[in-house]
Every structure is written in C-alpha cells, then in structure tokens.
Design a protein around this motif. Structure first.
Motif, PDB file in Angstrom:
ATOM      1  N   UNK A 113      -5.880   7.084  -7.885  1.00 13.64           N
ATOM      2  CA  UNK A 113      -7.004   7.770  -7.250  1.00 13.64           C
ATOM      3  C   UNK A 113      -6.541   8.230  -5.869  1.00 13.64           C
ATOM      4  N   UNK A 114      -7.025   9.383  -5.424  1.00 13.51           N
ATOM      5  CA  UNK A 114      -6.662   9.883  -4.094  1.00 13.51           C
ATOM      6  C   UNK A 114      -7.138   8.934  -2.997  1.00 13.51           C
ATOM      7  N   UNK A 115      -8.162   8.149  -3.273  1.00 18.62           N
ATOM      8  CA  UNK A 115      -8.703   7.210  -2.282  1.00 18.62           C
ATOM      9  C   UNK A 115      -7.709   6.099  -1.932  1.00 18.62           C
ATOM     10  N   UNK A 116      -6.744   5.847  -2.809  1.00 12.33           N
ATOM     11  CA  UNK A 116      -5.741   4.806  -2.537  1.00 12.33           C
ATOM     12  C   UNK A 116      -4.945   5.155  -1.278  1.00 12.33           C
ATOM     13  N   UNK A 117      -4.648   6.425  -1.081  1.00 14.98           N
ATOM     14  CA  UNK A 117      -3.892   6.856   0.099  1.00 14.98           C
ATOM     15  C   UNK A 117      -4.659   6.576   1.393  1.00 14.98           C
ATOM     16  N   UNK A 118      -5.980   6.469   1.293  1.00 21.91           N
ATOM     17  CA  UNK A 118      -6.806   6.191   2.463  1.00 21.91           C
ATOM     18  C   UNK A 118      -7.109   4.701   2.622  1.00 21.91           C
ATOM     19  N   UNK A 119      -6.532   3.864   1.744  1.00 22.06           N
ATOM     20  CA  UNK A 119      -6.701   2.425   1.888  1.00 22.06           C
ATOM     21  C   UNK A 119      -7.669   1.782   0.915  1.00 22.06           C
ATOM     22  N   UNK A 120      -8.016   2.464  -0.158  1.00 20.54           N
ATOM     23  CA  UNK A 120      -8.912   1.880  -1.163  1.00 20.54           C
ATOM     24  C   UNK A 120      -8.102   1.203  -2.262  1.00 20.54           C
ATOM     25  N   UNK A 121      -8.725   0.275  -2.960  1.00 15.90           N
ATOM     26  CA  UNK A 121      -8.115  -0.359  -4.131  1.00 15.90           C
ATOM     27  C   UNK A 121      -8.463   0.458  -5.364  1.00 15.90           C
ATOM     28  N   UNK A 122      -7.624   0.356  -6.377  1.00 18.33           N
ATOM     29  CA  UNK A 122      -7.869   1.043  -7.648  1.00 18.33           C
ATOM     30  C   UNK A 122      -7.195   0.270  -8.765  1.00 18.33           C
ATOM     31  N   UNK A 123      -7.842   0.212  -9.925  1.00 18.17           N
ATOM     32  CA  UNK A 123      -7.258  -0.389 -11.119  1.00 18.17           C
ATOM     33  C   UNK A 123      -7.579   0.502 -12.304  1.00 18.17           C
ATOM     34  N   UNK A 124      -6.624   0.602 -13.222  1.00 16.21           N
ATOM     35  CA  UNK A 124      -6.818   1.412 -14.416  1.00 16.21           C
ATOM     36  C   UNK A 124      -5.502   1.597 -15.129  1.00 16.21           C
ATOM     37  N   UNK A 125      -5.424   2.620 -15.968  1.00 22.92           N
ATOM     38  CA  UNK A 125      -4.173   2.857 -16.682  1.00 22.92           C
ATOM     39  C   UNK A 125      -3.512   4.126 -16.151  1.00 22.92           C
ATOM     40  N   UNK A 126      -2.196   4.067 -16.046  1.00 25.02           N
ATOM     41  CA  UNK A 126      -1.369   5.190 -15.621  1.00 25.02           C
ATOM     42  C   UNK A 126      -0.195   5.298 -16.580  1.00 25.02           C
ATOM     43  N   UNK A 127       0.326   6.486 -16.718  1.00 26.41           N
ATOM     44  CA  UNK A 127       1.554   6.672 -17.485  1.00 26.41           C
ATOM     45  C   UNK A 127       2.688   6.802 -16.479  1.00 26.41           C
ATOM     46  N   UNK A 128       3.585   5.831 -16.481  1.00 30.15           N
ATOM     47  CA  UNK A 128       4.723   5.803 -15.566  1.00 30.15           C
ATOM     48  C   UNK A 128       6.001   5.888 -16.386  1.00 30.15           C
ATOM     49  N   UNK A 129       6.808   6.893 -16.117  1.00 29.76           N
ATOM     50  CA  UNK A 129       8.063   7.108 -16.847  1.00 29.76           C
ATOM     51  C   UNK A 129       7.836   7.127 -18.361  1.00 29.76           C
ATOM     52  N   UNK A 135      -2.499  -0.800 -14.380  1.00 24.00           N
ATOM     53  CA  UNK A 135      -2.032  -0.775 -12.989  1.00 24.00           C
ATOM     54  C   UNK A 135      -3.147  -1.216 -12.045  1.00 24.00           C
ATOM     55  N   UNK A 136      -2.734  -1.928 -10.996  1.00 26.13           N
ATOM     56  CA  UNK A 136      -3.630  -2.242  -9.892  1.00 26.13           C
ATOM     57  C   UNK A 136      -2.935  -1.836  -8.601  1.00 26.13           C
ATOM     58  N   UNK A 137      -3.638  -1.070  -7.774  1.00 24.05           N
ATOM     59  CA  UNK A 137      -3.112  -0.635  -6.479  1.00 24.05           C
ATOM     60  C   UNK A 137      -4.038  -1.165  -5.396  1.00 24.05           C
ATOM     61  N   UNK A 138      -3.437  -1.898  -4.447  1.00 26.17           N
ATOM     62  CA  UNK A 138      -4.208  -2.588  -3.414  1.00 26.17           C
ATOM     63  C   UNK A 138      -3.606  -2.256  -2.051  1.00 26.17           C
ATOM     64  N   UNK A 139      -4.451  -1.971  -1.048  1.00 27.80           N
ATOM     65  CA  UNK A 139      -3.919  -1.653   0.280  1.00 27.80           C
ATOM     66  C   UNK A 139      -3.382  -2.889   0.996  1.00 27.80           C
ATOM     67  N   UNK A 140      -2.372  -2.656   1.811  1.00 28.97           N
ATOM     68  CA  UNK A 140      -1.864  -3.689   2.713  1.00 28.97           C
ATOM     69  C   UNK A 140      -2.478  -3.355   4.067  1.00 28.97           C
ATOM     70  N   UNK A 141      -3.274  -4.276   4.597  1.00 32.44           N
ATOM     71  CA  UNK A 141      -3.983  -4.032   5.846  1.00 32.44           C
ATOM     72  C   UNK A 141      -3.445  -4.925   6.953  1.00 32.44           C
ATOM     73  N   UNK A 142      -3.355  -4.377   8.132  1.00 33.83           N
ATOM     74  CA  UNK A 142      -2.836  -5.110   9.287  1.00 33.83           C
ATOM     75  C   UNK A 142      -3.833  -6.150   9.774  1.00 33.83           C
ATOM     76  N   UNK A 143      -3.293  -7.263  10.275  1.00 31.22           N
ATOM     77  CA  UNK A 143      -4.126  -8.276  10.916  1.00 31.22           C
ATOM     78  C   UNK A 143      -3.691  -8.471  12.377  1.00 31.22           C
ATOM     79  N   UNK A 144      -2.786  -7.596  12.821  1.00 33.76           N
ATOM     80  CA  UNK A 144      -2.269  -7.694  14.188  1.00 33.76           C
ATOM     81  C   UNK A 144      -3.342  -7.300  15.195  1.00 33.76           C
TER      82      UNK A 144
END
Length: 171
Positions: A113-129, A135-144
């Motif tokens: 999802x385009x929202x992942x680039x803005x820091x959102x999580x997403x889960x679903x199916x993707x065709x890779x290679x 697939x699950x895509x999760x943002x890495x957020x700073x705690x500094x």
C-alpha cells in the motif's frame, strides 16, 4: 447398442454431474484452505514484523546509513528461528538496506500500500519474484529524544503461500 441408448445417456449425465460436483468441491476447498492460511499464518507474520521493527538494533542501525552487519544478522536469525521465507529491512526512503532475499537488496521495497511509505502498517499478499507470498510491512519508528515517532524505515516479513497441490492435499 444404439447411440441414442437411454442407459448410456443417463450414465453420461451422471458422469457429468459428478465431474461438476468434484470441480466445485475442489474450488471451494482451495478457497477455504487459502483463507485458513491467511488467518492462521497472518497473525504470527504480523507479530514477528512488529517485533523486529521494535528491536533497538533495527532502530539504531537504520539511523546510520552505512551500518548493515547487525541488521543482516538479525534478519537471518529471524528467518532461521521463525521459518518465514524472507525478512527485509528498508530505510525511510523505502530502499531495502538488508534482506535475506539478495534480489531485493538495494532496490525499492515492494509496497503493499502507498501508505506504508508514510509509516503505516500493511498485511496481505504480494507477488515477489514470481512467488505469491503472505506479507506484513511494519514501520520502524524512532524513540530518540526530539524524534519520537519519526519514520526510520520499514520491516517486511514474507512467507510463501503453499502450492495448489499442498493446499489440495491439506484439504
């Protein structure tokens, strides 16, 4: 026997009906096994992606562009222990910094999802290679200090879907 034999015609109809029923049952079984796979495997894949994204090693290494060793070790360890197919870690620009799939390294992260680039999580199916994956895509957020919640990158965990034959056998 004449070609217009009613017994032969009845058997042909029965065979046709049985074939239609078997194809229908097979299609329903495949759809059901896919839904079950998504439900059963989806939660652990998402939880694992969240766990990796929250790891202090990931947060610390994503802020240092030339640092890869710790990330690569963690990705490989995650694949080995969890038996998922791929672990990829991308920076804030969605460029894959490390991946257990060498074809993804250095390339843009395939986003669900385009929202992942803005820091959102997403889960679903993707065709890779060419392979369909859960697939699950999760943002890495700073705690500094002064940067809490800043989007540092994205963790992507992928698991291969079982083949049609594996799903039929399971059904």
């Amino acid at each position: 026997m004449v070609s217009g034999d009613p017994v032969r015609a009845a058997k042909a109809r029965e065979l046709g009906i049985i074939t239609v029923v078997l194809v229908g049952v097979g299609a329903v079984s495949l759809a059901q096994s896919e839904a079950t796979f998504n439900r059963v495997e989806g939660r652990p894949v998402s939880a694992l992606a969240e766990q990796v994204a929250a790891n202090p090693l990931v947060r610390g290494n994503l802020s240092v562009p030339e640092q890869r060793t710790g990330l690569a070790t963690l990705a490989l360890q995650t694949v080995t222990q969890s038996r998922v197919t791929t672990v990829s870690i991308a920076d804030a620009d969605e460029k894959v910094r490390v991946s257990t799939d060498p074809q993804l390294e250095g390339r843009p992260l395939p986003l669900g999802s385009a929202a992942v680039a803005a820091g959102a999580s997403w889960s679903g199916s993707l065709t890779l290679d060419g392979d369909r994956q859960l697939v699950s895509q999760v943002p890495v957020l700073s705690v500094a200090d002064n940067h809490v919640g800043e989007h540092l990158g994205t963790v992507m965990i992928a698991e291969d879907f079982p083949s049609v034959w594996e799903r039929l056998r399971g059904a």
